[in-house]
Design a protein around this motif. Structure first.
Motif, PDB file in Angstrom:
ATOM      1  N   LEU A  91      45.729  46.911  38.297  1.00 50.18           N
ATOM      2  CA  LEU A  91      45.987  46.370  39.626  1.00 50.18           C
ATOM      3  C   LEU A  91      44.768  46.509  40.522  1.00 50.18           C
ATOM      4  O   LEU A  91      44.453  45.609  41.312  1.00 50.18           O
ATOM      5  CB  LEU A  91      47.181  47.078  40.271  1.00 50.18           C
ATOM      6  N   GLN A  92      44.061  47.630  40.395  1.00 54.97           N
ATOM      7  CA  GLN A  92      42.870  47.829  41.212  1.00 54.97           C
ATOM      8  C   GLN A  92      41.778  46.828  40.865  1.00 54.97           C
ATOM      9  O   GLN A  92      41.114  46.282  41.750  1.00 54.97           O
ATOM     10  CB  GLN A  92      42.341  49.253  41.045  1.00 54.97           C
ATOM     11  N   ASP A  93      41.586  46.566  39.572  1.00 53.60           N
ATOM     12  CA  ASP A  93      40.565  45.600  39.164  1.00 53.60           C
ATOM     13  C   ASP A  93      40.868  44.209  39.719  1.00 53.60           C
ATOM     14  O   ASP A  93      39.963  43.506  40.188  1.00 53.60           O
ATOM     15  CB  ASP A  93      40.469  45.548  37.635  1.00 53.60           C
ATOM     16  N   ARG A  99      38.972  40.887  46.507  1.00 47.71           N
ATOM     17  CA  ARG A  99      38.605  41.586  47.738  1.00 47.71           C
ATOM     18  C   ARG A  99      39.840  41.938  48.565  1.00 47.71           C
ATOM     19  O   ARG A  99      39.843  41.842  49.796  1.00 47.71           O
ATOM     20  CB  ARG A  99      37.602  40.778  48.557  1.00 47.71           C
ATOM     21  N   HIS A 100      40.887  42.360  47.872  1.00 49.64           N
ATOM     22  CA  HIS A 100      42.131  42.774  48.512  1.00 49.64           C
ATOM     23  C   HIS A 100      42.156  44.292  48.644  1.00 49.64           C
ATOM     24  O   HIS A 100      41.421  45.001  47.945  1.00 49.64           O
ATOM     25  CB  HIS A 100      43.333  42.314  47.689  1.00 49.64           C
ATOM     26  N   PRO A 101      43.020  44.829  49.514  1.00 47.42           N
ATOM     27  CA  PRO A 101      43.171  46.290  49.626  1.00 47.42           C
ATOM     28  C   PRO A 101      43.685  46.902  48.321  1.00 47.42           C
ATOM     29  O   PRO A 101      44.232  46.210  47.462  1.00 47.42           O
ATOM     30  CB  PRO A 101      44.195  46.460  50.761  1.00 47.42           C
TER      31      PRO A 101
END
Length: 201
Positions: A91-93, A99-101
């Motif tokens: 999810l982080q990748d 360029r989302h939180p």
């Protein structure tokens, strides 16, 4: 109670994830529902297929403060322990690409495991810690290797946020982060004292 987290605070971890070296502390937050205490198990969530462990030195704020100068920072810390910043790396990748939180990857329920508290020793700046997975050491760090020290972190955070008694600060992780699987056991040691135990279910 707020949970502050400092990202990219060890250069070896910055390099292992191929991130840019920050010029100032990288700050994100977790809600109180992220806390996982008392050695309770971490249950793998259905929304991610790649949860990683990140072992960190964790501090508990002793009293309220705002715009704290670095030379007074240590007076605002009461206790210390180790924590695990569980991260949904997939999810982080995806968030980074768009360029989302990072909240979905970092702030989900029980994503902030913490160990048993120990008194904070204000006359020191170098605390050795390690994390083992299934009895094998996977991470080892020393707080003197943080790019942004405790005084730096306290001063920076209190510029933007009022620190309150009981707030927690995750100070960043050294290299060696990796995935977890059902049946794993994570154990953390701070200054030779085993303070953290977290089975994975």
């Amino acid at each position: 109670m707020k949970i502050f987290c400092i990202g990219r605070n060890y250069i070896d971890h910055v390099r292992e994830l191929k991130n840019e070296k920050p010029d100032a502390p990288v700050v994100f937050m977790k809600p109180s529902t992220a806390l996982l205490r008392e050695g309770k198990p971490f249950y793998l969530p259905d929304f991610s297929e790649n949860i990683h462990f990140e072992c960190e030195w964790v501090l508990k704020v002793a009293r309220h403060g705002k715009a704290i100068q670095p030379e007074f920072a240590q007076k605002y810390i009461a206790e210390m322990t180790l924590g695990i910043d569980f991260t949904a790396r997939d999810l982080q990748d995806r968030a980074k690409e768009k360029r989302h939180p990072w909240e979905l990857a970092k702030a989900f329920d029980h994503s902030a495991a913490i160990g048993d508290w120990r008194p904070y020793l204000a006359d020191r700046s170098d605390f050795e810690f390690s994390l083992s997975k299934n009895g094998e050491e996977v991470q080892r760090g020393n707080t003197r290797r943080m790019m942004f020290s405790l005084p730096d972190i306290i001063s920076f955070l209190s510029t933007y946020f009022t620190l309150q008694k009981g707030d927690l600060i995750f100070t960043g992780t050294p290299a060696g982060v990796g995935p977890i699987r059902k049946g794993d056991l994570l154990e953390g040691t701070l200054e030779g004292d085993k303070v953290l135990r977290c089975p994975i279910k």
